[in-house]
Design a protein around this motif. Structure first.
Motif, PDB file in Angstrom:
ATOM      1  N   UNK A 199       0.836  -1.412   0.066  1.00 27.17           N
ATOM      2  CA  UNK A 199      -0.133  -0.127   0.000  1.00 27.17           C
ATOM      3  C   UNK A 199       0.747   1.144   0.069  1.00 27.17           C
ATOM      4  N   UNK A 200       0.576   2.105  -0.571  1.00 27.93           N
ATOM      5  CA  UNK A 200       1.206   3.388  -0.626  1.00 27.93           C
ATOM      6  C   UNK A 200       1.057   4.139   0.582  1.00 27.93           C
TER       7      UNK A 200
ATOM      8  N   UNK B 175       4.383   6.881  -3.126  1.00 24.42           N
ATOM      9  CA  UNK B 175       5.529   6.018  -2.955  1.00 24.42           C
ATOM     10  C   UNK B 175       4.998   4.771  -1.991  1.00 24.42           C
ATOM     11  N   UNK B 176       5.668   3.386  -2.303  1.00 22.54           N
ATOM     12  CA  UNK B 176       5.636   2.428  -1.505  1.00 22.54           C
ATOM     13  C   UNK B 176       6.814   2.425  -0.474  1.00 22.54           C
ATOM     14  N   UNK B 177       6.345   1.798   0.692  1.00 21.30           N
ATOM     15  CA  UNK B 177       7.538   1.548   1.588  1.00 21.30           C
ATOM     16  C   UNK B 177       8.849   1.172   1.060  1.00 21.30           C
ATOM     17  N   UNK B 178       8.864   0.319   0.123  1.00 20.20           N
ATOM     18  CA  UNK B 178      10.368  -0.134  -0.437  1.00 20.20           C
ATOM     19  C   UNK B 178      11.317   1.107  -1.152  1.00 20.20           C
ATOM     20  N   UNK B 179      10.238   1.876  -1.441  1.00 22.92           N
ATOM     21  CA  UNK B 179      10.763   3.073  -2.206  1.00 22.92           C
ATOM     22  C   UNK B 179      11.309   4.279  -1.525  1.00 22.92           C
ATOM     23  N   UNK B 180      11.436   4.343  -0.241  1.00 26.62           N
ATOM     24  CA  UNK B 180      11.805   5.189   0.675  1.00 26.62           C
ATOM     25  C   UNK B 180      12.900   4.693   1.728  1.00 26.62           C
ATOM     26  N   UNK B 181      13.783   5.292   2.148  1.00 22.70           N
ATOM     27  CA  UNK B 181      14.867   5.022   2.826  1.00 22.70           C
ATOM     28  C   UNK B 181      14.571   4.217   4.260  1.00 22.70           C
ATOM     29  N   UNK B 182      15.457   3.649   4.972  1.00 23.33           N
ATOM     30  CA  UNK B 182      14.932   2.968   6.267  1.00 23.33           C
ATOM     31  C   UNK B 182      14.786   4.322   7.119  1.00 23.33           C
ATOM     32  N   UNK B 183      15.409   5.371   7.383  1.00 20.87           N
ATOM     33  CA  UNK B 183      14.936   6.595   8.080  1.00 20.87           C
ATOM     34  C   UNK B 183      13.841   7.340   7.747  1.00 20.87           C
TER      35      UNK B 183
END
Length: 503
Positions: free
Chosen positions: A106-107, A149-157
């Motif tokens: 999910x976005x 964005x989806x979670x995998x498209x952002x950094x861990x922070x």
């Protein structure tokens, strides 16, 4: 503080294995009043997260509440009615592996919007909070591009701060924060420190952290656990341990690089994630990759091991590697190993630690069952985990223990190059120093080349040969560690150093 002032109270808590054995938590007492921040510290696996989860009426699989009482806003969270009241209205929990709380399908807009709508339905929003307000609170953009964005498209922070925003949506009475600055660069970590300070006026906070500077700056009281028992309790000025140990890294390896990258670039959708990245790491050498959260550090790690497509070239001993894992040979996959930032997501939750280690030992090194079991035991000992950890599943381990399992699994392949993405962020000061010393030992004895992605500038200063600074996917500064940290040329580097010194 009198007993009736405690919003959250834990008295004589004992949690241990269901089938018997030494308790994981033994005799812990906590009392947290509204407006107060109580910090819990201690070595990885000392029972901090286990204690924190009891405030939600939860214990990990295989454990049971043996003795003691837990009360939150006068509710017993271990009763059905109490658990419902506490989890829905009174407590927000931000776990150490915050990204694991986000739905990967999910976005971000959908997940944040749902949190705000749920809180509004119960009449408990944070002052009429909107998605934009929550993102502003945690220092994230609220533009359409980011929210799509989806979670995998952002950094861990960034994932950690999105989870923080979701936790704040319902304006909870008690915040339980498990390593809220792990994996964040110094600038963002300082921002989280300021955020925690600003949120404590009308709520209680339990903070689990290995960061003495964070604990010193925001907490009113510190409880240090050792082997599940309270070892020291008192104000932060009296309790806090010495700074993180550092030490000189080994001498640089041979001039010819084992790993070289030339002109590497990649994208996330329409957005450029990395552009024209060059780097070299010699055998026995260690390159630190630093930069603000979202700069592209984890994306670079995934490109190096073939988990993210890229343009340009990644060379091992001068030979270009195929751009994807499935096109690389078993030897090439074995030679480059990644220790990922998300320690929980990197392990199969249904598989024991022993099985996770046996697979690479059997499949990539070709050991017979007996030799593989012996090698697995040696690996656990090398990363300072007890032999009994082999029979446990990831859910029964602390975040720091899971990270060391991931390190052991990577070492099982006897790689030429080890890519470590925030390998010490979930570890206490002593264990982090042990892991860095272990990496230095492997570099010296085996000629292992290490790429260390980190926000810990003390680790960079003490244990690395060279530093590369990324910002918005571009290398803005690189060179020998003493030169870059001693005389930084770029504003991003100076900002990171200033924030680290001011925390």
């Amino acid at each position: 503080m009198s007993a009736d002032q405690g919003l959250a109270e834990v008295d004589g808590l004992v949690v241990g294995p269901v089938l018997g054995g030494p308790p994981t938590v033994d005799g812990v007492r906590l009392r947290i009043a509204t407006g107060q921040v109580v910090a819990m510290m201690g070595r990885s696996g000392s029972g901090k997260s286990t204690t924190a989860l009891t405030l939600l009426g939860h214990v990990r699989p295989g454990l049971a509440l043996r003795a003691g009482t837990v009360r939150v806003a006068r509710y017993d969270p271990f009763t059905p009615a109490g658990a419902a009241a506490v989890r829905h209205r009174h407590v927000a929990y931000l776990p150490q592996d915050a990204s694991a709380t986000l739905n990967p399908s999910r976005r971000l807009a959908s997940q944040l919007g749902e949190a705000v709508a749920d809180a509004a339905r119960r009449g408990e929003t944070q002052g009429g909070a909107t998605v934009a307000h929550l993102l502003e609170t945690v220092r994230l953009p609220a533009d359409r591009e980011f929210l799509r964005r989806y979670p995998h498209q952002i950094s861990g922070g960034q994932a950690q701060r999105v989870a923080f925003a979701i936790a704040l949506a319902a304006d909870p009475d008690l915040l339980v924060l498990d390593e809220p600055t792990a994996g964040l660069d110094p600038v963002l970590a300082r921002g989280v420190r300021d955020l925690i300070s600003s949120l404590t006026g009308h709520r209680a906070t339990l903070l689990i952290s290995h960061d003495p500077d964070l604990v010193r700056s925001v907490s009113d009281e510190v409880v240090v656990l050792d082997g599940g028992r309270p070892a020291v309790t008192g104000p932060p000025g009296r309790v806090l341990a010495a700074p993180a140990p550092t030490g000189p890294g080994p001498a640089p390896g041979p001039a010819d690089p084992v790993l070289a990258v030339r002109g590497l670039g990649t994208r996330h959708g329409r957005r450029t994630a990395l552009a024209d990245v060059d780097l070299d790491v010699a055998g026995g050498g260690c390159l630190a990759v630093v930069g603000p959260s979202g700069a592209g550090k984890s994306t670079l790690a995934r490109c190096l091991v073939g988990l993210h497509s890229y343009d340009g070239a990644v060379l091992l001993d001068g030979v270009p590697l195929p751009a994807t894992t499935r096109r690389r040979s078993p030897a090439q996959r074995r030679d480059l190993q990644l220790v990922a930032q998300d320690s929980a997501g990197a392990l199969n939750p249904r598989e024991t630690v022993g099985h996770a280690l046996l697979r690479p030992l059997r499949q990539l090194r070709g050991l017979d069952p007996r030799a593989a079991r012996a090698a697995a035991a040696e690996l656990l000992d090398r990363v300072r985990l007890p032999a009994g950890a082999a029979g446990r599943r990831p859910g029964a381990l602390s975040g720091g223990e899971r990270q060391r399992v991931n390190l052991a699994r990577a070492l099982a392949c006897r790689p030429r190059v080890l890519i470590c993405d925030e390998v010490t962020s979930a570890l206490d000061v002593a264990t982090a120093g042990t892991v860095l010393a272990l990496l230095a030992e492997l570099r010296r004895d085996l000629g292992l080349a290490v790429v260390l992605i980190t926000h810990d500038l003390a680790a960079v200063a003490g244990w690395t040969d060279d530093v590369m600074v990324l910002d918005a996917g571009t290398v803005v500064e690189s060179g020998p560690t003493p030169a870059v940290l001693g005389s930084p040329r770029h504003e991003v580097t100076r900002t990171l150093l200033d924030a680290a010194g001011g925390r």
